[in-house]
Motif scaffolding. Structure first.
Motif, PDB file in Angstrom:
ATOM      1  N   ALA A 183       0.590  -1.189   0.028  1.00  0.00           N
ATOM      2  CA  ALA A 183       0.163  -0.025   0.111  1.00  0.00           C
ATOM      3  C   ALA A 183       0.841   1.281   0.037  1.00  0.00           C
ATOM      4  O   ALA A 183       0.289   2.644  -0.317  1.00  0.00           O
ATOM      5  CB  ALA A 183      -0.975  -0.014   1.149  1.00  0.00           C
ATOM      6  N   SER A 184       2.009   1.257   0.447  1.00  0.00           N
ATOM      7  CA  SER A 184       2.954   2.225   0.460  1.00  0.00           C
ATOM      8  C   SER A 184       3.668   2.748  -0.978  1.00  0.00           C
ATOM      9  O   SER A 184       4.415   3.568  -0.820  1.00  0.00           O
ATOM     10  CB  SER A 184       4.136   2.189   1.643  1.00  0.00           C
ATOM     11  OG  SER A 184       4.857   1.127   1.304  1.00  0.00           O
ATOM     12  N   ASP A 185       3.573   1.739  -1.844  1.00  0.00           N
ATOM     13  CA  ASP A 185       4.150   1.998  -3.106  1.00  0.00           C
ATOM     14  C   ASP A 185       3.547   3.261  -3.634  1.00  0.00           C
ATOM     15  O   ASP A 185       2.462   3.488  -3.518  1.00  0.00           O
ATOM     16  CB  ASP A 185       4.108   0.972  -4.137  1.00  0.00           C
ATOM     17  CG  ASP A 185       4.447  -0.342  -3.610  1.00  0.00           C
ATOM     18  OD1 ASP A 185       5.367  -0.474  -2.833  1.00  0.00           O
ATOM     19  OD2 ASP A 185       4.237  -1.381  -4.188  1.00  0.00           O
ATOM     20  N   HIS A 186       4.373   4.115  -4.309  1.00  0.00           N
ATOM     21  CA  HIS A 186       3.744   5.262  -4.824  1.00  0.00           C
ATOM     22  C   HIS A 186       4.793   5.760  -6.068  1.00  0.00           C
ATOM     23  O   HIS A 186       5.725   4.967  -6.546  1.00  0.00           O
ATOM     24  CB  HIS A 186       3.928   6.520  -3.636  1.00  0.00           C
ATOM     25  CG  HIS A 186       5.512   6.414  -3.335  1.00  0.00           C
ATOM     26  ND1 HIS A 186       6.579   7.389  -3.984  1.00  0.00           N
ATOM     27  CD2 HIS A 186       6.125   6.104  -2.122  1.00  0.00           C
ATOM     28  CE1 HIS A 186       7.607   7.051  -3.253  1.00  0.00           C
ATOM     29  NE2 HIS A 186       7.398   6.403  -2.089  1.00  0.00           N
ATOM     30  N   ALA A 187       4.296   6.674  -6.812  1.00  0.00           N
ATOM     31  CA  ALA A 187       4.829   7.395  -7.905  1.00  0.00           C
ATOM     32  C   ALA A 187       6.124   8.330  -7.908  1.00  0.00           C
ATOM     33  O   ALA A 187       6.576   8.643  -8.826  1.00  0.00           O
ATOM     34  CB  ALA A 187       3.764   7.862  -8.888  1.00  0.00           C
TER      35      ALA A 187
END
Length: 369
Positions: A183-187
């Motif tokens: 859930a902490s993956d980001h762009a």
């Protein structure tokens, strides 16, 4: 730089491209490496460009994210960023294109791409000689990008243009590699996880050194790097929320494509309706004895489980699906960290024979100047 390029076994030329043996470290003359591998690198980039486009990631966005991946690499590992830039120059590609290749996991996550997942890894510690094996699962359209590159100190199975992935170093340390989603993956593109794996191979000789390196990187996506030495093993669950540590239970480690760390598992983004990872994890747990076999082929055969067996550890593509939705076990890989050897079978575990393994031995690192 002297580069020896060797075609691998005749039956696997379409599945496995080349072994590049480099007689100095890549950073000393990356342009020569780029020139020698130019055709393979261009083909790999073109294949990834098609994959990105199929997932709705436009060319300008890929360019921006590729440049960001290279910038993040420069901040954390300047020598590897210089190597990537040199390879780009030698191959005739733009720097951002090599940044996109090395940051392909970050770009796919930034584009919110989900899918089956990939790879199943097992490590059994036994008498100072760990028995390791994994499948490397990916899109069948990326089969031709597979390559092994070796130079004094490191031997790695990777993809053309990517600095490293699975491998072993002359200090007696090896790494396996699986993707994760959190859930902490980001762009906000961080250090590519493939760069983390390569720097561990370059610099670490112990599990603790590998752990410290992993924790020092600013990450934007998740993966698990399984680190192995003669007497220790550890899964490092990388995520932007932190690095989880999974140590062996009774000398056994396994990992599929979901988090095992208690603090990180609540943020798991992979679900049972889109991935077989949970079934594959159960299979690995249930077949520890077979996965600890001293015989390499017997160990690989323990991964011969298909959908009809209840766990698609050995994946085959559904050709009725579009290319970007197809998955295949493209390679089966084992590490011998004691002897410094990387064993690669081009294909899934169900096609392994004693004769189908390609074995590469890491050469001693050059003495410090």
């Amino acid at each position: 730089m002297v580069i020896t390029s060797v075609k691998l076994n005749d039956v696997a030329l379409e599945q496995f491209a080349t072994h590049r043996a480099i007689h100095t470290v890549p950073a000393e003359d990356p342009r020569a490496l780029g020139a020698a591998c130019a055709g393979d690198i261009r083909a790999a980039f073109d294949a990834y460009a098609r994959l990105f486009a199929a997932h709705g990631i436009g060319a300008e966005q890929v360019r921006a994210w590729g440049a960001a991946a290279l910038a993040a690499t420069h901040e954390w590992a300047p020598s590897l960023a210089a190597e990537i830039r040199g390879v780009a120059e030698g191959s005739g590609l733009a720097e951002w294109q090599l940044g996109a290749l090395n940051g392909r996991t970050e770009i796919l996550a930034a584009g919110a791409v989900t899918g089956e997942g990939e790879c199943s890894t097992s490590v059994v510690l036994a008498d100072g000689s760990p028995r390791t094996v994994q499948t490397w699962d990916w899109h069948d359209t990326l089969r031709a990008a597979m390559t092994v590159v070796s130079w004094p100190g490191v031997c790695t199975f990777t993809e053309a243009g990517v600095v490293g992935k699975i491998g072993v170093n002359s200090a007696g340390l090896g790494v396996h590699f699986n993707v994760l989603r959190h859930a902490s993956d980001h762009a906000d593109i961080g250090v590519p996880v493939h760069v983390v794996a390569r720097r561990i191979l370059d610099e670490a000789s112990t599990v603790e050194e590998a752990t410290d390196l992993a924790r020092s990187a600013r990450l934007s996506v998740s993966s698990v790097i399984t680190v192995v030495t003669a007497d220790r093993a550890r899964c490092l669950e990388l995520s932007p929320a932190g690095v989880g540590v999974i140590d062996p239970a009774d000398g056994v480690l396994w990992h599929a494509n979901h988090f095992l760390d208690a603090a990180l598992a609540p943020g798991e983004r992979t679900t049972e309706d889109v991935s077989t990872t949970f079934a594959r994890g159960s299979w690995l747990r249930a077949h520890t004895a077979e996965l600890g076999a001293a015989d390499l082929s017997a160990r690989a055969r323990a991964l011969c489980a298909h959908t009809e067996d209840g766990a698609a550890v050995c994946a085959h593509p559904d050709m009725s699906l579009p290319p970007h939705e197809r998955w295949e076990s493209l390679a089966t890989i084992s590490l011998d960290v004691v002897a410094g050897r990387l064993h690669v079978h081009p294909g899934g575990p169900c096609s392994v024979t004693p004769e189908s393994w390609q074995t590469f031995t890491v050469r001693p690192a050059a003495p410090a100047r």
